[in-house]
Design a protein around this motif. Structure first.
Motif, PDB file in Angstrom:
ATOM      1  N   GLN A   1      -9.435  -4.914 -11.277  1.00  0.00           N
ATOM      2  CA  GLN A   1      -8.496  -5.874 -11.882  1.00  0.00           C
ATOM      3  C   GLN A   1      -8.208  -7.036 -10.938  1.00  0.00           C
ATOM      4  OE1 GLN A   1      -7.855  -2.370 -12.241  1.00  0.00           O
ATOM      5  NE2 GLN A   1      -8.861  -2.618 -14.215  1.00  0.00           N
ATOM      6  N   ILE A   2      -8.060  -6.732  -9.644  1.00  0.00           N
ATOM      7  CA  ILE A   2      -7.820  -7.806  -8.675  1.00  0.00           C
ATOM      8  C   ILE A   2      -8.990  -8.779  -8.675  1.00  0.00           C
ATOM      9  CG2 ILE A   2      -7.569  -8.335  -6.224  1.00  0.00           C
ATOM     10  CD1 ILE A   2      -6.082  -5.633  -5.950  1.00  0.00           C
ATOM     11  N   ARG A   3     -10.208  -8.237  -8.652  1.00  0.00           N
ATOM     12  CA  ARG A   3     -11.401  -9.091  -8.619  1.00  0.00           C
ATOM     13  C   ARG A   3     -11.462  -9.993  -9.858  1.00  0.00           C
ATOM     14  NH1 ARG A   3     -15.182  -7.976  -5.202  1.00  0.00           N
ATOM     15  NH2 ARG A   3     -14.517  -5.800  -5.069  1.00  0.00           N
ATOM     16  N   ASP A   4     -11.098  -9.458 -11.003  1.00  0.00           N
ATOM     17  CA  ASP A   4     -11.135 -10.215 -12.249  1.00  0.00           C
ATOM     18  C   ASP A   4     -10.003 -11.242 -12.312  1.00  0.00           C
ATOM     19  OD1 ASP A   4     -10.556 -10.964 -14.993  1.00  0.00           O
ATOM     20  OD2 ASP A   4     -11.756  -9.280 -15.681  1.00  0.00           O
ATOM     21  N   LEU A   5      -8.775 -10.790 -12.089  1.00  0.00           N
ATOM     22  CA  LEU A   5      -7.609 -11.630 -12.327  1.00  0.00           C
ATOM     23  C   LEU A   5      -7.393 -12.691 -11.265  1.00  0.00           C
ATOM     24  CD1 LEU A   5      -5.166  -8.798 -13.449  1.00  0.00           C
ATOM     25  CD2 LEU A   5      -6.158 -10.559 -14.926  1.00  0.00           C
ATOM     26  N   ALA A   6      -7.816 -12.423 -10.038  1.00  0.00           N
ATOM     27  CA  ALA A   6      -7.523 -13.347  -8.942  1.00  0.00           C
ATOM     28  C   ALA A   6      -8.231 -14.685  -9.072  1.00  0.00           C
ATOM     29  CB  ALA A   6      -7.875 -12.701  -7.602  1.00  0.00           C
ATOM     30  N   ALA A   7      -9.154 -14.795  -9.997  1.00  0.00           N
ATOM     31  CA  ALA A   7      -9.814 -16.091 -10.206  1.00  0.00           C
ATOM     32  C   ALA A   7      -8.816 -17.147 -10.667  1.00  0.00           C
ATOM     33  CB  ALA A   7     -10.936 -15.940 -11.240  1.00  0.00           C
ATOM     34  N   ASP A   8      -7.799 -16.728 -11.449  1.00  0.00           N
ATOM     35  CA  ASP A   8      -6.846 -17.705 -11.971  1.00  0.00           C
ATOM     36  C   ASP A   8      -5.419 -17.163 -12.044  1.00  0.00           C
ATOM     37  OD1 ASP A   8      -7.482 -15.889 -13.934  1.00  0.00           O
ATOM     38  OD2 ASP A   8      -8.003 -17.367 -15.458  1.00  0.00           O
ATOM     39  N   HIS A   9      -5.153 -16.079 -11.329  1.00  0.00           N
ATOM     40  CA  HIS A   9      -3.802 -15.530 -11.227  1.00  0.00           C
ATOM     41  C   HIS A   9      -3.485 -15.241  -9.764  1.00  0.00           C
ATOM     42  CE1 HIS A   9      -4.884 -14.648 -15.392  1.00  0.00           C
ATOM     43  NE2 HIS A   9      -3.602 -14.438 -15.670  1.00  0.00           N
ATOM     44  N   ARG A  10      -2.205 -15.224  -9.448  1.00  0.00           N
ATOM     45  CA  ARG A  10      -1.785 -14.743  -8.124  1.00  0.00           C
ATOM     46  C   ARG A  10      -1.479 -13.260  -8.289  1.00  0.00           C
ATOM     47  NH1 ARG A  10       2.338 -17.164  -7.776  1.00  0.00           N
ATOM     48  NH2 ARG A  10       4.123 -15.941  -7.111  1.00  0.00           N
ATOM     49  N   VAL A  11      -2.319 -12.426  -7.716  1.00  0.00           N
ATOM     50  CA  VAL A  11      -2.231 -10.982  -7.918  1.00  0.00           C
ATOM     51  C   VAL A  11      -1.609 -10.334  -6.684  1.00  0.00           C
ATOM     52  CG1 VAL A  11      -3.470  -8.877  -8.497  1.00  0.00           C
ATOM     53  CG2 VAL A  11      -4.290 -11.083  -9.365  1.00  0.00           C
ATOM     54  N   ILE A  12      -0.524  -9.624  -6.906  1.00  0.00           N
ATOM     55  CA  ILE A  12       0.212  -8.960  -5.833  1.00  0.00           C
ATOM     56  C   ILE A  12       0.057  -7.459  -6.022  1.00  0.00           C
ATOM     57  CG2 ILE A  12       2.519  -8.558  -4.862  1.00  0.00           C
ATOM     58  CD1 ILE A  12       3.090 -11.448  -6.325  1.00  0.00           C
ATOM     59  N   ALA A  13      -0.469  -6.786  -5.022  1.00  0.00           N
ATOM     60  CA  ALA A  13      -0.629  -5.331  -5.071  1.00  0.00           C
ATOM     61  C   ALA A  13      -0.009  -4.741  -3.818  1.00  0.00           C
ATOM     62  CB  ALA A  13      -2.101  -4.952  -5.171  1.00  0.00           C
ATOM     63  N   TYR A  14       0.594  -3.574  -3.951  1.00  0.00           N
ATOM     64  CA  TYR A  14       1.224  -2.959  -2.782  1.00  0.00           C
ATOM     65  C   TYR A  14       0.985  -1.462  -2.775  1.00  0.00           C
ATOM     66  CZ  TYR A  14       5.117  -1.270  -5.749  1.00  0.00           C
ATOM     67  OH  TYR A  14       5.871  -0.632  -6.699  1.00  0.00           O
ATOM     68  N   ASP A  15       1.043  -0.890  -1.577  1.00  0.00           N
ATOM     69  CA  ASP A  15       0.917   0.556  -1.412  1.00  0.00           C
ATOM     70  C   ASP A  15       2.289   1.209  -1.521  1.00  0.00           C
ATOM     71  OD1 ASP A  15      -1.876   0.788  -0.971  1.00  0.00           O
ATOM     72  OD2 ASP A  15      -1.653   0.140   1.102  1.00  0.00           O
ATOM     73  N   GLN A  16       2.423   2.170  -2.438  1.00  0.00           N
ATOM     74  CA  GLN A  16       3.663   2.933  -2.517  1.00  0.00           C
ATOM     75  C   GLN A  16       3.927   3.618  -1.163  1.00  0.00           C
ATOM     76  OE1 GLN A  16       5.511   2.860  -5.258  1.00  0.00           O
ATOM     77  NE2 GLN A  16       4.285   3.054  -7.119  1.00  0.00           N
ATOM     78  N   ARG A  17       5.192   3.890  -0.867  1.00  0.00           N
ATOM     79  CA  ARG A  17       5.530   4.494   0.431  1.00  0.00           C
ATOM     80  C   ARG A  17       4.725   5.770   0.674  1.00  0.00           C
ATOM     81  NH1 ARG A  17      11.680   5.729   0.895  1.00  0.00           N
ATOM     82  NH2 ARG A  17      11.839   3.549   0.203  1.00  0.00           N
ATOM     83  N   GLY A  18       4.130   5.841   1.863  1.00  0.00           N
ATOM     84  CA  GLY A  18       3.307   6.983   2.239  1.00  0.00           C
ATOM     85  C   GLY A  18       1.868   6.901   1.785  1.00  0.00           C
ATOM     86  N   HIS A  19       1.554   5.973   0.938  1.00  0.00           N
ATOM     87  CA  HIS A  19       0.203   5.822   0.403  1.00  0.00           C
ATOM     88  C   HIS A  19      -0.499   4.645   1.078  1.00  0.00           C
ATOM     89  CE1 HIS A  19       2.320   8.096  -2.705  1.00  0.00           C
ATOM     90  NE2 HIS A  19       1.157   8.435  -3.235  1.00  0.00           N
ATOM     91  N   GLY A  20      -1.820   4.692   1.107  1.00  0.00           N
ATOM     92  CA  GLY A  20      -2.584   3.586   1.662  1.00  0.00           C
ATOM     93  C   GLY A  20      -2.124   3.218   3.049  1.00  0.00           C
ATOM     94  N   ARG A  21      -1.741   1.960   3.224  1.00  0.00           N
ATOM     95  CA  ARG A  21      -1.291   1.486   4.539  1.00  0.00           C
ATOM     96  C   ARG A  21       0.230   1.382   4.664  1.00  0.00           C
ATOM     97  NH1 ARG A  21      -4.910  -3.626   6.091  1.00  0.00           N
ATOM     98  NH2 ARG A  21      -5.356  -3.813   3.859  1.00  0.00           N
ATOM     99  N   SER A  22       0.951   1.968   3.717  1.00  0.00           N
ATOM    100  CA  SER A  22       2.413   2.036   3.841  1.00  0.00           C
ATOM    101  C   SER A  22       2.792   3.344   4.525  1.00  0.00           C
ATOM    102  CB  SER A  22       3.083   1.966   2.463  1.00  0.00           C
ATOM    103  OG  SER A  22       2.889   0.703   1.873  1.00  0.00           O
ATOM    104  N   PRO A  23       3.527   3.288   5.644  1.00  0.00           N
ATOM    105  CA  PRO A  23       3.860   4.517   6.375  1.00  0.00           C
ATOM    106  C   PRO A  23       4.664   5.486   5.515  1.00  0.00           C
ATOM    107  CG  PRO A  23       4.344   2.558   7.700  1.00  0.00           C
ATOM    108  CD  PRO A  23       4.052   2.082   6.310  1.00  0.00           C
ATOM    109  N   ALA A  24       4.503   6.773   5.817  1.00  0.00           N
ATOM    110  CA  ALA A  24       5.275   7.804   5.125  1.00  0.00           C
ATOM    111  C   ALA A  24       6.753   7.658   5.458  1.00  0.00           C
ATOM    112  CB  ALA A  24       4.776   9.189   5.525  1.00  0.00           C
ATOM    113  N   ASN A  25       7.580   8.114   4.536  1.00  0.00           N
ATOM    114  CA  ASN A  25       9.022   8.053   4.689  1.00  0.00           C
ATOM    115  C   ASN A  25       9.600   9.354   4.158  1.00  0.00           C
ATOM    116  OD1 ASN A  25      11.901   7.299   3.644  1.00  0.00           O
ATOM    117  ND2 ASN A  25      11.343   5.577   4.962  1.00  0.00           N
ATOM    118  N   PRO A  26      10.618   9.914   4.799  1.00  0.00           N
ATOM    119  CA  PRO A  26      11.161  11.199   4.322  1.00  0.00           C
ATOM    120  C   PRO A  26      11.822  11.118   2.956  1.00  0.00           C
ATOM    121  CG  PRO A  26      12.527  10.289   6.088  1.00  0.00           C
ATOM    122  CD  PRO A  26      11.283   9.481   6.052  1.00  0.00           C
ATOM    123  N   VAL A  27      12.194   9.912   2.511  1.00  0.00           N
ATOM    124  CA  VAL A  27      12.844   9.760   1.218  1.00  0.00           C
ATOM    125  C   VAL A  27      11.791   9.549   0.134  1.00  0.00           C
ATOM    126  CG1 VAL A  27      14.475   8.421  -0.150  1.00  0.00           C
ATOM    127  CG2 VAL A  27      14.891   8.768   2.288  1.00  0.00           C
TER     128      VAL A  27
END
Length: 307
Positions: free
Chosen positions: A60-86
């Motif tokens: 979706q990022i590859r498709d939409l970014a041609a003419d949209h500003r696409v913002i994606a984020y990692d939920q806490r503890g996932h991907g490059r977002s550090p884990a959190n006890p909450v």
């Protein structure tokens, strides 16, 4: 046997963002955020599901970014977002608000798309002021608001206490997933994807899911087990579209139909024959098209009216 966090080539390989930043949530949790596409273009915010990462939205990022500003984020503890006890539904809502505040101008509208736990994130935030400030429309992909374990079809048994108990054990297992092997791919495909899913789709999902830390996967499984956002769905007053695969074992069609019935302003429901839980990967072009339609119908109109 590699533990690569995502595939390195092909349509499901994550594109390079224009910029990266860190959003800080209400409790101090730090969230990895990516921005793709041209400045000034209509905004889309993507929220991924349990055990996934921003890489899940690569097509979706590859498709939409041609003419949209696409913002994606990692939920806490996932991907490059550090884990959190909450770990809680309110924490998901807090995190989304932090991302919106860090990436959108005051009053700027965006289409917010959430898959699975990402869709639950949108529901959890429905009554929040910042969500209402920025949400022009939402897309809920393969998600539900309650009874996630009881309604799951991952365990092929008749519905009832025994199936619910066993499903809870399976989805809430502390066991590490290990490397991506042929057996691991078959298991993941059975549980989360339609029978016709191409090998490249299965590989992309397996790399992402297997990269999720075991403790993070386990902690969030307990949140999903007891989740009840039915009351929040009724607060989701912005235009909302729903997409589900008819072969979804994780959040079966019954959830999508319940959402359609409860949403105050449902603007479309799509049931995709033979597709499983990973609809953005299994039907990448269709999901991108649904997002584009919501942007062109609701975000651009609102921006023009507000100009």
């Amino acid at each position: 046997m590699s533990r690569l966090m995502h595939v390195a080539s092909g349509p499901y390989a994550p594109p390079v963002p224009v910029r990266e930043l860190t959003a800080v949530s209400a409790d101090g949790a730090r969230l990895h955020v990516e921005v793709h596409g041209p400045d000034g273009a209509p905004a889309v915010v993507l929220s991924h599901g349990w055990s996934c990462s921003t890489a899940f939205w690569a097509a979706q990022i590859r498709d939409l970014a041609a003419d949209h500003r696409v913002i994606a984020y990692d939920q806490r503890g996932h991907g490059r977002s550090p884990a959190n006890p909450v770990c809680s539904a309110d924490a998901l809502a807090d995190d989304l608000e932090a991302v919106l505040a860090a990436t959108l101008a005051p009053g700027e509208k965006a289409v917010l798309a959430g898959h699975s736990m990402g869709g639950m994130t949108l529901m959890a935030a429905a009554g929040r002021d910042r969500f209402r400030e920025h949400a022009g429309a939402v897309l809920l992909c393969s998600t539900g608001s309650s009874r996630l374990v009881a309604e799951s079809l991952v365990v092929p048994m008749r519905a009832g206490r025994s199936r619910t108990w066993l499903t809870r054990k399976v989805l809430g297992s502390k066991a590490p997933l290990g490397p991506v092997t042929p057996v691991a791919r078959r298991i993941l495909k059975y549980a989360t994807m339609g029978p016709g899913s191409a090998p490249g789709m299965v590989e992309a999902c397996a790399r992402i899911v297997h990269a999720c830390p075991r403790k993070v996967r386990y902690a969030w499984s307990h949140v999903l087990d007891t989740l009840d956002l039915d009351h929040r769905v009724r607060e989701l007053s912005v235009p909302a579209a729903v997409v589900v695969g008819t072969a979804d074992r994780m959040t079966p069609v019954v959830h999508a139909r319940s959402l359609v019935a409860a949403l105050p302003h449902c603007v479309g429901s799509t049931e995709l024959p033979g597709l499983g839980h990973m609809t953005p990967v299994e039907a990448p072009a269709l999901i991108a098209t649904r997002i584009r339609e919501l942007v062109s119908t609701y975000v651009r109109i609102q921006q023009k009216e507000g100009a």
